[in-house]
Scaffold this motif. Structure first.
Motif, PDB file in Angstrom:
ATOM      1  N   LYS A  54       0.835  -1.204   0.000  1.00 31.03           N
ATOM      2  CA  LYS A  54       0.000   0.000   0.000  1.00 31.03           C
ATOM      3  C   LYS A  54       0.866   1.249   0.000  1.00 31.03           C
ATOM      4  O   LYS A  54       0.551   2.242  -0.673  1.00 31.03           O
ATOM      5  CB  LYS A  54      -0.922   0.004   1.211  1.00 31.03           C
ATOM      6  N   MET A  55       1.955   1.214   0.763  1.00 33.79           N
ATOM      7  CA  MET A  55       2.881   2.344   0.751  1.00 33.79           C
ATOM      8  C   MET A  55       3.494   2.510  -0.642  1.00 33.79           C
ATOM      9  O   MET A  55       3.642   3.631  -1.137  1.00 33.79           O
ATOM     10  CB  MET A  55       3.982   2.142   1.791  1.00 33.79           C
ATOM     11  N   GLU A  56       3.855   1.405  -1.277  1.00 32.53           N
ATOM     12  CA  GLU A  56       4.370   1.475  -2.644  1.00 32.53           C
ATOM     13  C   GLU A  56       3.329   2.077  -3.583  1.00 32.53           C
ATOM     14  O   GLU A  56       3.644   2.840  -4.491  1.00 32.53           O
ATOM     15  CB  GLU A  56       4.745   0.070  -3.141  1.00 32.53           C
ATOM     16  N   GLY A  57       2.060   1.734  -3.340  1.00 36.26           N
ATOM     17  CA  GLY A  57       0.980   2.168  -4.211  1.00 36.26           C
ATOM     18  C   GLY A  57       0.743   3.665  -4.220  1.00 36.26           C
ATOM     19  O   GLY A  57       0.035   4.176  -5.094  1.00 36.26           O
ATOM     20  N   LEU A  58       1.328   4.382  -3.260  1.00 34.76           N
ATOM     21  CA  LEU A  58       1.197   5.840  -3.268  1.00 34.76           C
ATOM     22  C   LEU A  58       1.904   6.459  -4.474  1.00 34.76           C
ATOM     23  O   LEU A  58       1.672   7.626  -4.791  1.00 34.76           O
ATOM     24  CB  LEU A  58       1.779   6.428  -1.973  1.00 34.76           C
ATOM     25  N   PHE A  59       2.752   5.684  -5.140  1.00 33.69           N
ATOM     26  CA  PHE A  59       3.427   6.160  -6.348  1.00 33.69           C
ATOM     27  C   PHE A  59       3.007   5.344  -7.564  1.00 33.69           C
ATOM     28  O   PHE A  59       3.773   5.198  -8.518  1.00 33.69           O
ATOM     29  CB  PHE A  59       4.948   6.109  -6.160  1.00 33.69           C
ATOM     30  N   ALA A  60       1.795   4.838  -7.558  1.00 31.60           N
ATOM     31  CA  ALA A  60       1.297   4.077  -8.706  1.00 31.60           C
ATOM     32  C   ALA A  60       1.339   4.942  -9.965  1.00 31.60           C
ATOM     33  O   ALA A  60       0.907   6.089  -9.965  1.00 31.60           O
ATOM     34  CB  ALA A  60      -0.136   3.609  -8.442  1.00 31.60           C
TER      35      ALA A  60
END
Length: 314
Positions: A54-60
């Motif tokens: 989810k933290m990675e997904g902040l830069f999707a």
């Protein structure tokens, strides 16, 4: 941080690749009943599933956005008669501050490769610089074209938590960002917030008494192994890198093996990972409205970026 340093940091930081994925976790009612307050954050008893994803997904979509920003910057610099070399976009999307952890190494891996310091140093020291042969006058002209003149008005935004960041309102970078993101203010706030959030969570985790106790146990073990004065694995990595730079490969291996052995003895990695995941979860829950705004901005910017890369005007 000055405008040019921040703008450069944003462009370069977003080029770091990572892993992007899904969702999951406990309900809001469960969290309110099974949480305790930690300086305004509500720390749950269990972390959300896939919280790191989810933290990675902040830069999707960051790869496409970077590619479009670089394309627009190249067009703008070319029109101004200034040479510009596009930076390659990352192959995978990911939050630039969610790099691989500096713990969790196995004794076998440590014995064979140490911390892989050689590869890490070569990667950081061998980054190509296409502008290394510029004269001072060319460097100044390049900077003014890309970042705008020193007299350019600054765009400043306040982040959740009270800190402020700023960047130039002029230059090819600013023009490209306006076209991709729609608003430099929104871009600056969203990208800075999303990149800062994991670091903020880890800082809080590091201050947790449980983390301090865990690191103290690790440090005591390292002292018995002959490596005193190291408070956590990050310092072991730093000491090993210093030894490697001084031509001492054997010491790097010894430190890495001792680190891995101590981590294994006290079950360091799973305990630390779980504690960090609790704080990642607390951060995502605490800033739910801000995170929703990040997703919305990313979605709009991604659509405009694809338009740019298709050769159309966003």
């Amino acid at each position: 941080m000055n405008a040019r340093a921040l703008a450069t940091a944003l462009v370069l930081a977003m080029a770091v690749a990572g892993t992007l994925a899904g969702c999951g976790g406990s309900s809001g009612s469960d969290r309110s009943k099974e949480a305790r307050d930690t300086g305004g954050w509500r720390l749950p008893d269990q972390p959300d599933r896939d919280v790191r994803d989810k933290m990675e997904g902040l830069f999707a979509g960051v790869g496409v956005r970077i590619a479009a920003t670089e394309e627009l910057s190249w067009r703008c610099m070319t029109k101004k008669g200034v040479r510009y070399v596009k930076r390659p976009a990352p192959k995978r999307d990911g939050n630039p501050t969610m790099s691989a952890p500096d713990y969790g190494i196995s004794p076998a891996e440590a014995g064979r490769h140490g911390y892989r310091t050689a590869a890490l140093l070569n990667e950081s020291e061998n980054q190509p610089n296409p502008y290394k042969d510029q004269t001072p006058a060319e460097r100044q002209r390049w900077g003014q074209a890309f970042f705008g003149p020193d007299s350019a008005p600054q765009i400043r935004v306040k982040l959740p938590g009270g800190s402020e960041v700023e960047t130039s309102s002029q230059g090819c970078l600013a023009d490209a960002q306006k076209q991709v993101f729609g608003s430099i203010e929104r871009m600056l706030k969203s990208e800075s917030f999303a990149g800062n959030l994991p670091a903020q969570a880890r800082n809080r985790a590091n201050a947790d008494p449980r983390m301090r106790k865990l690191n103290a146990l690790w440090s005591a073990c390292m002292t018995k192994q002959g490596h005193a004065g190291l408070a956590d694995p990050a310092l072991a990595h730093s000491k090993a890198a210093e030894s490697y730079r001084n031509g001492d490969r054997r010491t790097e291996i010894k430190i890495a093996v001792a680190d891995a052995t101590c981590e294994q003895q006290i079950h360091y990695a799973p305990q630390r990972k779980r504690l960090e995941d609790l704080y990642y979860t607390a951060a995502l829950h605490h800033y739910e409205p801000e995170i929703a705004a990040v997703y919305e901005m990313n979605k709009g910017a991604l659509a405009r970026a694809r338009t740019v890369l298709a050769g159309r005007t966003p």
